[in-house]
Design an enzyme around this catalytic site. Structure first.
Site, mmCIF file in Angstrom:
data_model
loop_
_atom_site.group_PDB
_atom_site.id
_atom_site.type_symbol
_atom_site.label_atom_id
_atom_site.label_comp_id
_atom_site.label_asym_id
_atom_site.label_seq_id
_atom_site.Cartn_x
_atom_site.Cartn_y
_atom_site.Cartn_z
ATOM 1 N N SER A 234 25.648 5.388 11.307
ATOM 2 C CA SER A 234 27.015 4.985 10.947
ATOM 3 C C SER A 234 28.003 5.469 11.999
ATOM 4 O O SER A 234 27.806 6.525 12.626
ATOM 5 C CB SER A 234 27.347 5.623 9.605
ATOM 6 O OG SER A 234 28.721 5.531 9.321
ATOM 7 N N LYS B 275 23.841 11.844 8.356
ATOM 8 C CA LYS B 275 23.505 10.834 9.370
ATOM 9 C C LYS B 275 23.303 11.507 10.736
ATOM 10 O O LYS B 275 22.420 11.133 11.497
ATOM 11 C CB LYS B 275 24.589 9.758 9.434
ATOM 12 C CG LYS B 275 24.643 8.867 8.190
ATOM 13 C CD LYS B 275 23.384 8.028 8.003
ATOM 14 C CE LYS B 275 23.400 7.221 6.726
ATOM 15 N NZ LYS B 275 22.151 6.502 6.447
ATOM 16 N N TYR C 277 28.104 13.502 3.842
ATOM 17 C CA TYR C 277 27.459 12.224 4.156
ATOM 18 C C TYR C 277 27.304 12.049 5.670
ATOM 19 O O TYR C 277 26.220 11.744 6.174
ATOM 20 C CB TYR C 277 28.255 11.052 3.559
ATOM 21 C CG TYR C 277 27.779 9.706 4.060
ATOM 22 C CD1 TYR C 277 26.576 9.167 3.615
ATOM 23 C CD2 TYR C 277 28.502 8.999 5.022
ATOM 24 C CE1 TYR C 277 26.110 7.948 4.107
ATOM 25 C CE2 TYR C 277 28.052 7.786 5.513
ATOM 26 C CZ TYR C 277 26.865 7.260 5.051
ATOM 27 O OH TYR C 277 26.410 6.066 5.552
#
Ligand code: NAD
Ligand code: WQD
Length: 345
Positions: free
Chosen positions: A132, A160, A156
């Protein structure tokens, strides 16, 4: 001969019942791959599988399992000789990740390592991974190139970053791995059939699905999170990419892995930014509805501008986007009005 051997290739799609995964299923199916979906339905509706069957007119190979379930994965890899895996399965709600970081590390990082172990044991070492733009945090440069440094903004985002680092070390440990890391900017829109699309069960966190519900009248107005950013109209700017373009990016990434057996890390975006007000305007035109909005305070942790430096994906994968903002809004509007969105199954 090449075409025949391509068609026989078997791909495992984890999280294939989700928003991006379901569109990618269709792209891979159309390209002649034999695809198996693994999904726990943690954030997807069961009816997605039937709808994929309706669109393709072919049965979907599907297994309901958690990607952390190493026994289920082991059995699956024993039954089927997968040539590659596309790994979408993850949790993705930023706010929830702040409240429940362990769930995010467990599913997003633990799920990845569990998958990598099963792949390694089975000798399947080609992987496409969903990363992302969030790995860039607040970037120093926009459009942002892949060389920008990692900056975690929330758990989050950290999952990643950590996942990418795990993948880099795994690649370094054994040259037989070939891993495509795709950093998505802001996926939007829905499939042209209007039978699959983004379908959050609760009030949407993301801009486009929120606007869609204001357009249908289900929600009263759009709250615009801040108009005092250093952007042309003061509202946040994002690089929205049509989910069908994004799905095609996975096809090109896989193709590259098969051709070269070498990995790559690329942004998938358009290279063009839209402000919140520009998105509202575009959606107004697509839906022909009034879209009331109100400027409210900034949302905690928001980034002013995310726009992809998109040239590396063009160069390495031959990836160019084909659909623009108007098509994202029109397909989102068709989807939200379709009887298949918001179904209870
Ligand atoms: P999604 O929630 O629609 O899809 C994820 C899928 O994974 C769902 O079908 C869910 O049921 C499944 N899943 C979740 N936990 C699982 C588990 N433990 N075992 C098996 N299946 C599980 O999300 P999406 O938008 O399609 O995102 C797909 C991937 O792309 C994710 O890795 C996400 O982090 C990443 N990503 C998404 C965006 C975005 O804005 N949508 C942007 C960048 C990256
Ligand atoms: C877009 C713009 C908001 C809602 C998030 C995650 C990111 C990635 C994609 C997975 C921003 C503004 C939004 C609203 C608004 N996910 N906005 N009112 O924040 O770019 O990215 O989803 O990797 O990690 O953070 O997307 O759609 O939430 O916001 O004004 O009701 O719209 O401030 O400028 P974001 P978004």
């Amino acid at each position: 001969f090449t075409v025949i051997s391509m068609a026989a290739r078997r791909i495992l799609l984890t999280g294939g019942a989700g928003y991006i995964g379901s569109h990618t299923y269709l792209a891979l199916h159309d390209a002649g791959y034999r695809v198996t979906i693994l999904d726990s339905f943690a954030n997807a509706r069961r009816s997605v599988i039937n709808r994929l069957e309706m669109i393709t007119g072919a049965p979907v190979h599907f297994i309901e399992a958690d990607v952390r379930d190493s026994v289920a994965l082991g059995n699956l890899f024993n039954e089927t000789n997968f040539d590659a895996v596309v790994h979408f399965a993850a949790l993705k709600a930023v706010g929830e990740s702040v409240a429940r970081p362990l769930d995010y590390f467990d599913v997003n990082v633990g799920g990845l390592t569990s998958l990598l172990r099963s792949m390694d044991s089975a000798g399947c070492r080609r992987l496409v991974f969903s990363s992302s733009a969030t790995v860039y945090g607040v970037p120093d440069v926009t459009p942002t190139p892949e060389s920008a440094e990692f900056r975690a903004m929330n758990p989050y985002g950290q999952t990643k970053i950590t996942s990418e680092q795990v993948l880099d070390w795994v690649s370094a440990s054994d040259p037989r791995w070939a891993i495509g890391i795709l950093r998505y900017f802001n996926p939007a829109g829905a499939h042209a059939s209007a039978m699959i699309g983004e379908d959050p069960r609760d009030i949407p966190n993301n801009l486009m699905p929120y606007i869609a519900r204001v357009a249908t009248g289900a929600l009263e107005k759009v709250s615009v999170f801040g108009d005092d950013y250093e952007t042309p109209d003061g509202t946040g700017v994002r690089d929205y990419i049509h989910v069908e373009d994004l799905a095609r990016g996975h096809l090109l990434s896989l193709k590259k892995l098969f051709e070269t057996d070498t990995g790559h890390t690329v942004n998938l975006g358009t290279g063009r930014g839209y402000s919140v007000l520009e998105v509202i305007d575009a959606y107004k035109r697509a839906s022909n509805k009034d879209l009331p909005y109100e400027i409210v305070g900034r949302r905690a942790g928001d980034v002013p501008i995310y726009v992809a430096e998109a040239s590396k994906a063009a160069e390495i994968l031959g990836f160019e986007t084909e659909k623009g903002m108007d098509e994202m809004c029109a397909s989102s509007w068709a989807w939200i009005n379709s009887p298949h969105s918001g179904d209870d199954a």
